[in-house]
Scaffold this active site. Structure first.
Site, PDB file in Angstrom:
ATOM      1  N   HIS A 150      80.851  69.154  62.159  1.00 18.65           N
ATOM      2  CA  HIS A 150      81.681  69.366  60.962  1.00 18.65           C
ATOM      3  C   HIS A 150      82.998  70.035  61.350  1.00 18.65           C
ATOM      4  CE1 HIS A 150      78.468  69.084  57.557  1.00 18.65           C
ATOM      5  NE2 HIS A 150      78.418  68.076  58.394  1.00 18.65           N
ATOM      6  N   TYR A 194      80.714  75.770  49.593  1.00 24.04           N
ATOM      7  CA  TYR A 194      80.359  77.127  49.166  1.00 24.04           C
ATOM      8  C   TYR A 194      81.076  77.373  47.834  1.00 24.04           C
ATOM      9  CZ  TYR A 194      78.725  78.324  53.923  1.00 24.04           C
ATOM     10  OH  TYR A 194      78.046  78.385  55.126  1.00 24.04           O
ATOM     11  N   PRO A 202      72.663  85.217  54.406  1.00 21.08           N
ATOM     12  CA  PRO A 202      72.856  83.870  54.962  1.00 21.08           C
ATOM     13  C   PRO A 202      74.256  83.271  54.739  1.00 21.08           C
ATOM     14  CG  PRO A 202      71.508  83.780  52.984  1.00 21.08           C
ATOM     15  CD  PRO A 202      71.699  85.227  53.296  1.00 21.08           C
ATOM     16  N   LYS A 232      75.103  83.139  60.022  1.00 16.97           N
ATOM     17  CA  LYS A 232      75.235  83.824  61.319  1.00 16.97           C
ATOM     18  C   LYS A 232      73.889  84.193  61.968  1.00 16.97           C
ATOM     19  CE  LYS A 232      79.552  83.707  61.821  1.00 16.97           C
ATOM     20  NZ  LYS A 232      79.690  82.368  62.350  1.00 16.97           N
ATOM     21  N   TYR A 238      83.843  81.896  61.217  1.00 16.77           N
ATOM     22  CA  TYR A 238      82.790  80.939  60.852  1.00 16.77           C
ATOM     23  C   TYR A 238      82.357  80.127  62.072  1.00 16.77           C
ATOM     24  CZ  TYR A 238      80.084  77.822  57.846  1.00 16.77           C
ATOM     25  OH  TYR A 238      79.051  77.127  57.262  1.00 16.77           O
TER      26      TYR A 238
HETATM   27  C1  PHB Z   1      71.554  75.920  55.224  1.00 18.84           C
HETATM   28  O1  PHB Z   1      71.825  74.724  55.406  1.00 18.84           O
HETATM   29  O2  PHB Z   1      70.391  76.285  55.040  1.00 18.84           O
HETATM   30  C2  PHB Z   1      72.652  76.912  55.219  1.00 18.84           C
HETATM   31  C3  PHB Z   1      73.926  76.525  55.560  1.00 18.84           C
HETATM   32  C4  PHB Z   1      74.950  77.434  55.542  1.00 18.84           C
HETATM   33  C5  PHB Z   1      74.704  78.749  55.186  1.00 18.84           C
HETATM   34  C6  PHB Z   1      73.413  79.153  54.867  1.00 18.84           C
HETATM   35  C7  PHB Z   1      72.383  78.236  54.876  1.00 18.84           C
HETATM   36  O3  PHB Z   1      75.726  79.633  55.145  1.00 18.84           O
END
Ligand code: PHB
Ligand code: APR
Length: 389
Positions: free
Chosen positions: A72, A200, A292, A296, A384
């Site tokens: 990505h 997000y 989450p 990280k 990130y």
């Molecule tokens: C996930 O795909 O479970 C996931 C992806 C990004 C995050 C947290 C969880 O920041």
């Protein structure tokens, strides 16, 4: 039984450490409380930093990741329906790899099985002894029989609820913690992801995340209050809530289906200091937890054991204890930066109970700044995609 490094826990931290050491001719035994199927049944995040990808390459367990993982170039950020892309590749020339933690664990387990290195699954009553001396020991019960492993070092890779951190004598450990007043309700579904990249989203009803595991399997989350029960969330209720929190285009394109997993995870920030006590080292979730947001957790576990493996290789190869002496300080520097980033992303994207309107305006201003300033976007991008090891 005797080994050089006894590793407690067969999660990604323990398995990757075992693999990195095995590649350098250092023998290990992994002692795990659960069965392999149980370990693989846990659903966790799935975004790998470039440094983690490089470490998996170094460990020679990257073939399937490169074949099946999704590279990505950026993420989408959405605030009250306004969506904006942050293009990592353009901003800083870096990317992330979307490949589930379960798959990383499966690849590491397979490599360990092929190599013949020993893993003791379903070990009960694991206890750590004499790590303040030159001859530490790990004791446990397997199939009703008490056993002992003598070793040079113990690596505590047994997660937040493990025995390693709690074996450290009272007063030797300082802990830092923040518990958030909400959790993430997540579902896994065998339907194509709604978009090519992760979304997000901040909304006044709460945070939402659209993620994925593969071109045909999606992972979605919505923020829920800390006391919410998963039984109260039918799939229909989940999809309705998710639709309300994302932008119209995303809501219109969601491909819904029956969930194959649904669970609520609490959010916590936690750091233990230091990470070395004589011949015991802590790594991964045993040492620290991040919320989450920002994905990280697995990446920190990987960078911890990358450093620990280097330090142990230096100890055995060059008879130098400089690496192990610096392990705690070196790792904690990176850990605290990831704690800061995860806390910051959590703070701008979630809805906090009892927040005033001033704080909400600040969240909006933060979003507007991020999407209008290259400097701000670059800062997000470099954190990130992962700070240097
Ligand atoms: C996930 O795909 O479970 C996931 C992806 C990004 C995050 C947290 C969880 O920041
Ligand atoms: N004895 C032996 N093994 C134990 C014990 C114990 N007393 N307690 C826990 N374990 C095992 C667990 O069963 C688990 O398999 O230790 C392992 C720890 O694995 P993880 O919890 O996955 O932690 P870690 O390897 O540090 O990986 C960090 O996991 O939680 C996520 O966000 C986190 O993605 C990150 C990653």
């Amino acid at each position: 039984m005797r080994t050089k490094v006894a590793i407690i826990g067969a999660g990604p931290a323990g398995l990757l450490l075992g693999r990195l050491l095995e590649r350098q001719g250092i023998d290990t035994v992994i002692i795990e409380r659960r069965s392999p199927d149980y370990v693989l049944g846990r659903i966790r995040a799935g975004v790998l930093e470039q440094g983690t990808v490089e470490l998996l390459e170094k460990a020679d367990v990257s073939e399937r990741m490169h074949a099946e993982g999704l590279v990505h170039d950026g993420i989408e950020l959405c605030f009250d329906g306004d969506k904006h892309r942050i293009n990592f590749r353009e901003l800083i020339g870096r990317t992330v790899m979307v490949y589930g933690q379960t798959e990383v664990t499966r690849d590491l387990m397979h490599a360990r099985e092929v190599s013949g290195a020993q893993t003791i699954y379903e070990a009960e009553d694991v206890s750590l002894h004499d790590f303040d001396s030159d001859s530490p020991k790990v004791r446990f019960v397997k199939d009703g029989v008490a056993q002992e492993i003598a070793c040079d070092f113990i690596a505590g890779c047994d997660g937040y609820h493990g025995v390693s951190r709690s074996s450290v004598p009272d007063g030797a450990l300082k802990t830092f913690e923040r518990v958030y007043p909400f959790g993430w309700l997540g579902i896994l579904v065998d339907r194509p992801p709604v978009a090519e990249e992760l979304i997000y989203a901040h909304h006044e009803r709460g945070f939402a995340l659209c993620s994925m595991r593969s071109p045909t399997r999606s992972r979605y989350y919505v923020q829920v209050s800390a006391d919410e029960k998963v039984e109260d969330w039918s799939d229909e209720r989940f999809w309705d809530e998710l639709r309300r929190r994302v932008d119209q285009e995303t809501a219109d394109h969601l491909v819904i289906g029956p969930s194959i997993e649904k669970s609520i995870a609490p959010l916590r920030s936690f750091v233990a200091e230091p990470l070395r006590f004589g011949r015991l080292f802590l790594a991964g979730d045993a040492a620290h937890i991040v919320p989450p947001t920002g994905a990280k957790g697995l990446n920190l576990a990987a960078s911890d054991v990358g450093c620990l493996a280097e330090a142990l290789v230096e100890y055995y190869g060059e008879k130098s204890s400089a690496g192990i002496d610096h392990y705690s300080q070196r790792v904690l520097g990176r850990v605290w930066k990831a704690e800061r980033f995860s806390w910051w992303m959590t703070s701008i994207l979630h809805t906090f109970p009892d927040t005033d309107t001033f704080a909400r305006r600040l969240q909006r201003a933060e979003f507007d700044y991020l999407v209008s300033s290259d400097a701000a976007a670059r800062s997000l991008a470099e954190n990130y995609t992962g700070l240097p090891f």
